[in-house]
Design a protein around this motif. Structure first.
Motif, PDB file in Angstrom:
ATOM      1  N   GLN A 110      38.336  33.865  39.233  1.00 37.77           N
ATOM      2  CA  GLN A 110      39.190  34.933  39.728  1.00 37.77           C
ATOM      3  C   GLN A 110      40.565  34.451  40.186  1.00 37.77           C
ATOM      4  O   GLN A 110      41.415  35.247  40.553  1.00 37.77           O
ATOM      5  CB  GLN A 110      38.510  35.688  40.883  1.00 37.77           C
ATOM      6  N   ALA A 111      40.790  33.144  40.129  1.00 35.17           N
ATOM      7  CA  ALA A 111      42.041  32.578  40.632  1.00 35.17           C
ATOM      8  C   ALA A 111      43.298  33.195  40.010  1.00 35.17           C
ATOM      9  O   ALA A 111      44.276  33.429  40.724  1.00 35.17           O
ATOM     10  CB  ALA A 111      42.046  31.060  40.447  1.00 35.17           C
TER      11      ALA A 111
ATOM     12  N   PRO B 295      37.477  41.455  42.119  1.00 35.80           N
ATOM     13  CA  PRO B 295      38.926  41.246  42.265  1.00 35.80           C
ATOM     14  C   PRO B 295      39.727  41.650  41.041  1.00 35.80           C
ATOM     15  O   PRO B 295      40.856  42.119  41.176  1.00 35.80           O
ATOM     16  CB  PRO B 295      39.049  39.749  42.551  1.00 35.80           C
TER      17      PRO B 295
ATOM     18  N   ILE C  34      42.937  41.651  47.804  1.00 39.27           N
ATOM     19  CA  ILE C  34      42.620  40.442  47.049  1.00 39.27           C
ATOM     20  C   ILE C  34      43.061  39.204  47.814  1.00 39.27           C
ATOM     21  O   ILE C  34      42.319  38.224  47.962  1.00 39.27           O
ATOM     22  CB  ILE C  34      43.301  40.468  45.667  1.00 39.27           C
ATOM     23  N   ALA C  35      44.302  39.233  48.310  1.00 43.60           N
ATOM     24  CA  ALA C  35      44.842  38.074  49.021  1.00 43.60           C
ATOM     25  C   ALA C  35      44.052  37.776  50.286  1.00 43.60           C
ATOM     26  O   ALA C  35      43.778  36.613  50.606  1.00 43.60           O
ATOM     27  CB  ALA C  35      46.311  38.315  49.361  1.00 43.60           C
TER      28      ALA C  35
ATOM     29  N   TYR D 293      43.863  36.199  39.143  1.00 43.06           N
ATOM     30  CA  TYR D 293      44.105  37.486  39.788  1.00 43.06           C
ATOM     31  C   TYR D 293      44.601  37.311  41.212  1.00 43.06           C
ATOM     32  O   TYR D 293      45.470  38.041  41.683  1.00 43.06           O
ATOM     33  CB  TYR D 293      42.827  38.335  39.764  1.00 43.06           C
ATOM     34  N   VAL D 294      44.034  36.340  41.888  1.00 41.92           N
ATOM     35  CA  VAL D 294      44.441  36.079  43.269  1.00 41.92           C
ATOM     36  C   VAL D 294      45.896  35.628  43.302  1.00 41.92           C
ATOM     37  O   VAL D 294      46.712  36.138  44.079  1.00 41.92           O
ATOM     38  CB  VAL D 294      43.533  35.017  43.922  1.00 41.92           C
TER      39      VAL D 294
ATOM     40  N   ASP E 286      39.974  30.783  47.717  1.00 43.20           N
ATOM     41  CA  ASP E 286      39.193  30.507  46.515  1.00 43.20           C
ATOM     42  C   ASP E 286      39.758  29.288  45.794  1.00 43.20           C
ATOM     43  O   ASP E 286      40.963  29.028  45.841  1.00 43.20           O
ATOM     44  CB  ASP E 286      39.223  31.710  45.565  1.00 43.20           C
TER      45      ASP E 286
ATOM     46  N   TRP F 184      42.867  44.114  41.113  1.00 46.49           N
ATOM     47  CA  TRP F 184      44.160  43.715  40.550  1.00 46.49           C
ATOM     48  C   TRP F 184      44.655  44.754  39.546  1.00 46.49           C
ATOM     49  O   TRP F 184      45.819  45.142  39.582  1.00 46.49           O
ATOM     50  CB  TRP F 184      44.028  42.352  39.882  1.00 46.49           C
TER      51      TRP F 184
ATOM     52  N   HIS G 163      40.406  36.431  49.148  1.00 46.96           N
ATOM     53  CA  HIS G 163      40.241  35.331  48.195  1.00 46.96           C
ATOM     54  C   HIS G 163      41.305  34.250  48.308  1.00 46.96           C
ATOM     55  O   HIS G 163      41.429  33.423  47.405  1.00 46.96           O
ATOM     56  CB  HIS G 163      40.229  35.888  46.769  1.00 46.96           C
ATOM     57  N   ALA G 164      42.049  34.234  49.397  1.00 47.59           N
ATOM     58  CA  ALA G 164      43.142  33.255  49.536  1.00 47.59           C
ATOM     59  C   ALA G 164      42.651  31.822  49.433  1.00 47.59           C
ATOM     60  O   ALA G 164      43.376  30.950  48.943  1.00 47.59           O
ATOM     61  CB  ALA G 164      43.862  33.466  50.857  1.00 47.59           C
TER      62      ALA G 164
END
Length: 278
Positions: free
Chosen positions: A120-121, A77, A107-108, A123-124, A114, A81, A111-112
């Motif tokens: 990685q939060a 991710p 990404i969204a 970046y999400v 997560d 990003w 990993h929404a």
């Protein structure tokens, strides 16, 4: 676990914290965009990300794009990003908002859910903010049209689930502005702006300060308003922040001597606490 830790510390060299030198990864195979496919297959996504980061800061943007693309296509991710940001800014590549939108969307989508505490939060959450911003303006000559309602939904998710300060700030601004179908809601705006302000988001601090000092709708609090404007002031630079300087000076001139003293004391206390926490 090695891979996620590597992503976390390598991520910083591309914009969200961390130090490359603190992240030793013993790559067995160097990522060479010109190498035979078989060699590239043996390069792990995290190793490719590492090499993309090194190439980026060495000024070799094309090699960085090749390596980051390999990492992005294999689910890193942070690489997705960074590529999104590069295409959004025209940084080493031709500016292409639709490509950036697609990277942020990936990404969204993936990993929404997560954990907000995951590596990685950041970046999400940042990807959600970028998507919300695109929905505010739309992307010319594409299917992405301005959609304020959708933007608000996206900002709300990033602001509430991930606690992202940029999302909270943008959400506050949307509530201040209102829309064709909804009236401005300064109380909701103040709520979101304060959450961002407490995270040292200087634009949120200034916007909240302006709201508290000048807007009767929120129960005017001139001392707190001047305090937040003063806290934000040292971070204001360039033309885009000229409004902060002007607003703080105006509020200071309108405040009584007692209000100024109290506001300056609160601002001093805030700055001391902020320094102590670093």
């Amino acid at each position: 676990m090695r891979n996620t830790n590597a992503i976390h510390c390598l991520a910083g060299v591309l914009g969200l914290g961390g130090v490359l030198a603190m992240c030793p990864i013993n790559a067995s195979f160097a990522f060479d965009p010109g190498a035979a496919p078989a060699a590239n297959v043996q390069t792990t996504p995290v190793e490719a990300f590492r090499q993309g980061a090194q190439a980026y800061f060495a000024g070799n943007k094309q090699k960085a794009v090749d390596a980051l693309s390999f990492a992005a296509e294999n689910g890193v991710p942070a690489a997705q990003w960074k590529l999104g940001r590069m295409y959004a800014d025209g940084d080493g590549v031709a500016e292409d908002d639709l490509k950036a939108f697609k990277y942020f969307s990936r990404i969204a989508d993936q990993h929404a859910d997560d954990s907000p505490g995951s590596e990685q939060a950041p970046y999400v959450a940042s990807a959600f903010v970028a998507l919300g911003s695109y929905y505010l303006t739309g992307i010319q000559n594409t299917a992405i049209k301005p959609n304020v309602r959708r933007a608000r939904e996206i900002f709300t998710y990033a602001a509430s689930y991930f606690g992202n300060a940029d999302a909270q700030y943008n959400l506050g601004r949307l509530y201040l502005a209102g829309s064709a179908n909804e009236k401005p809601d300064p109380h909701m705006a103040a709520r979101w702006l304060k959450l961002a302000a407490l995270k040292d988001h200087y634009e949120a601090q200034a916007t909240l300060g302006k709201l508290l000092f000048f807007d009767d709708a929120v129960g005017q609090n001139r001392v707190r308003g001047l305090m937040w404007l003063t806290v934000a002031l040292p971070h204001a630079h360039g033309k885009k922040d000229a409004w902060i300087v002007e607003t703080q000076e105006r509020a200071f001139s309108l405040a009584s001597e007692a209000e100024r003293r109290r506001a300056m004391k609160l601002a001093q206390n805030w700055n001391q606490k902020d320094i102590a926490s670093r």
